[in-house]
Design an enzyme around this catalytic site. Structure first.
Site, PDB file in Angstrom:
ATOM      1  N   SER A  54       0.758  -1.137  -0.065  1.00  0.00           N
ATOM      2  CA  SER A  54      -0.003   0.025   0.051  1.00  0.00           C
ATOM      3  C   SER A  54       0.998   1.277  -0.212  1.00  0.00           C
ATOM      4  CB  SER A  54      -0.929   0.067   1.112  1.00  0.00           C
ATOM      5  OG  SER A  54      -1.853  -1.059   0.940  1.00  0.00           O
ATOM      6  N   GLY A  55       0.367   2.383  -0.148  1.00  0.00           N
ATOM      7  CA  GLY A  55       1.000   3.484  -0.071  1.00  0.00           C
ATOM      8  C   GLY A  55       0.998   4.288  -1.524  1.00  0.00           C
ATOM      9  N   HIS A  56       0.505   3.477  -2.540  1.00  0.00           N
ATOM     10  CA  HIS A  56       0.628   3.887  -3.881  1.00  0.00           C
ATOM     11  C   HIS A  56      -0.990   4.589  -4.291  1.00  0.00           C
ATOM     12  CE1 HIS A  56       4.309   2.338  -3.942  1.00  0.00           C
ATOM     13  NE2 HIS A  56       3.952   1.147  -3.793  1.00  0.00           N
ATOM     14  N   ASP A 109       7.299  -8.976  -4.391  1.00  0.00           N
ATOM     15  CA  ASP A 109       6.068  -8.978  -5.141  1.00  0.00           C
ATOM     16  C   ASP A 109       6.161 -10.429  -6.074  1.00  0.00           C
ATOM     17  OD1 ASP A 109       5.019  -6.875  -3.893  1.00  0.00           O
ATOM     18  OD2 ASP A 109       4.547  -5.677  -5.533  1.00  0.00           O
ATOM     19  N   HIS A 215       8.806   3.977  -3.455  1.00  0.00           N
ATOM     20  CA  HIS A 215       9.064   3.658  -2.280  1.00  0.00           C
ATOM     21  C   HIS A 215      10.006   4.674  -1.774  1.00  0.00           C
ATOM     22  CE1 HIS A 215       7.770  -0.083  -4.316  1.00  0.00           C
ATOM     23  NE2 HIS A 215       6.905  -0.255  -3.403  1.00  0.00           N
TER      24      HIS A 215
END
Lengths: 330, 330
Positions: A54-56, A109, A215
């Site tokens: 997450s964070g995108h 990933d 990131h």
């Protein structure tokens, strides 16, 4: 750290809940495995699943819906989702036609999505995958990260899947998008991961980071503060050095904000990108400007260029209905 | 000042150029008067014109298109457009059915839009106007600023105009939206006007400004850093103190970012807003989360609540096709 949150530890779950509450007719959340999927699944087509850390936001759950993804797996902030998360996303979002996983090229990933795919195959679920590596900041192709260009894969492969194409065909066009899209970004500031509470890196007041990852990974070099024109020239030159776009060919452009960049700056950057491409006789068939693949609150932007053929162009403007990308019937 | 621009003096013109280049099929720019209008005007309906100072992107040009505005006048950053700008917007974007101006309640905007309307009437153009004053941070009603709730006016009045309603009817529903929408915002940081080069105000690292305006105007008080839950409770309580929404009535909600706020925080805030409204038995018929009415790069957010009736609800989900708001046919 100054953030409008409740608790750094519950950022992802609360964000997912807040997103599904904003689009209750379209989205559903599996809270056990943090998977956001279509409220009304379509089981008569190849199912597309993506996700990652997450964070995108809005990526990737913001692209779940008719004409794009079927489900998005939400890892912790900047952390790969677990094998069990991905496996459960596949288990609950697959069809007879099979599943295509759209993976961004990060080792965690790739490992977890591929292990989950192998598990799913044990359950007789047909799964295949593609790996996006559009970030040209990294020289070695196999190390290149998947960044903002990923959303073109979601859109174009998603549109073809919606038309009932086979898994082989959907994978083929997803790979074609990957082969023809390149991205590079610059950062004016770092980002702050909620659980860490301070910026990921330090950047002097008069410097930018060129070739930054999504990131907060360090870029390829630091430069003085560039103008929008210099930024566009630097990035477009590098991208066109890799994509052999001839005069009169058509491209799609994504001027992507990293989360903290005002829209006025993104439009100024797009003005320069459009001017450069126009001066080279390259036609821009489709432009997106905004926050599509962010790094939480980072100030900065990336530019993606996708070289189009007729099929990709048609699918790019096909109707879709998601939180972050809507195309209406022409 | 760290901004991805070329020259503080040319921010507005370059931003407008970059916006029109992103949507060349839909938008046209009059560079002399800084008016963005529909590429293919519809002269068989009431024309809606809004605008004001720049710095609130995507407002207002991002809402120009089928089903919303016909034109937006772009003043300098945080400065009212001149009478001549507004007059020329009216002159080139009016129809036999008349023009409705949607003005945000700032003295400069009101003065210049009204003077321009008077000039246009001398040219036998039918013009009427409404004035949006949704910001409840200010106690005195006549001093209340027009903020994020304005976009509900664009959407609902725009949809009715598109259906061929009369100027009187379009004005009536625009006023009905204004009477039923309330907004309040908080800031975690100031914003930086490009030409000024430094933040408009200073805010301690552990403080927020409650009741802030969209130009960095001071709020009503400073508070410690509130959680998303506390922020939602504070704002919703004040809004519901003004709007008498009964149990089982329906509202629309806009959780609006000020430009520098990550989408993950806006979704967390929406999660709290939805929970509070749900606990009171108030149904949310439509939710918007994102950057709609920004203050350049300010970190913070506002919450708007619009109390709906059946007609407003229908028009809110009517199709529209603009840069920043798209609704597809249901």
């Amino acid at each position: 750290m100054k953030k409008l949150i409740n608790d750094p530890k519950s950022v992802v779950i609360e964000m997912c809940q807040g997103m599904v509450k904003a689009f209750p007719e379209n989205l559903a959340l599996d809270e056990e495995f943090m998977v956001i999927s279509r409220k009304n699944p379509n089981k008569n087509k190849v199912n597309l699943i993506s996700g990652g850390g997450s964070g995108h936001e809005p990526a990737h759950a913001g692209f779940v819906g008719r004409g794009m993804l079927d489900a998005a797996v939400c890892g912790d902030v900047f952390a790969s989702p677990s094998v069990m998360q991905v496996f459960n996303a596949i288990k609950h979002n697959h069809s007879e036609q099979g599943v295509l996983l759209v993976i961004k090229n990060y080792s965690g990933d790739v490992m977890n999505f591929e292990s989950a795919a192998a598990m799913a195959e044990d359950y007789d679920i047909r799964v295949d995958s593609v790996c996006v590596n559009d970030d040209i900041s990294i020289e070695k192709k196999e190390d290149r990260r998947g960044v903002a260009g990923t959303i073109f894969v979601h859109k174009i492969a998603g549109a073809l899947a919606e038309r009932g194409a086979s898994l082989k065909q959907v994978k083929e066009i997803a790979q074609r998008v990957i082969d023809n899209v390149r991205t590079m970004g610059i950062a004016l500031t770092s980002c702050t991961v909620p659980a860490r509470g301070k910026p990921t890196f330090d950047l002097e007041e008069d410097k930018i980071e060129v070739g930054v990852g999504i990131h907060g990974e360090a870029g390829i070099f630091r430069d003085r503060l560039l103008s929008a024109k210099e930024t566009a020239e630097l990035i477009i030159e590098r991208i066109l050095g890799e994509l052999s776009v001839s005069k009169d060919e058509e491209v799609a452009v994504l001027v992507n904000g990293f989360g903290g960049t005002p829209l006025q700056e993104l439009f100024i950057l797009n003005n320069e990108v459009a001017t450069i491409l126009n001066s080279k006789g390259i036609a821009v068939a489709k432009t997106l400007v905004g926050n599509y693949m962010t790094s939480i609150d980072m100030e900065g932007a990336s530019i993606s260029v996708l070289m189009l053929d007729e099929q990709m162009k048609r699918l790019l403007s096909a109707p879709c209905e998601t939180a972050a990308w809507k195309e209406t019937e022409a």
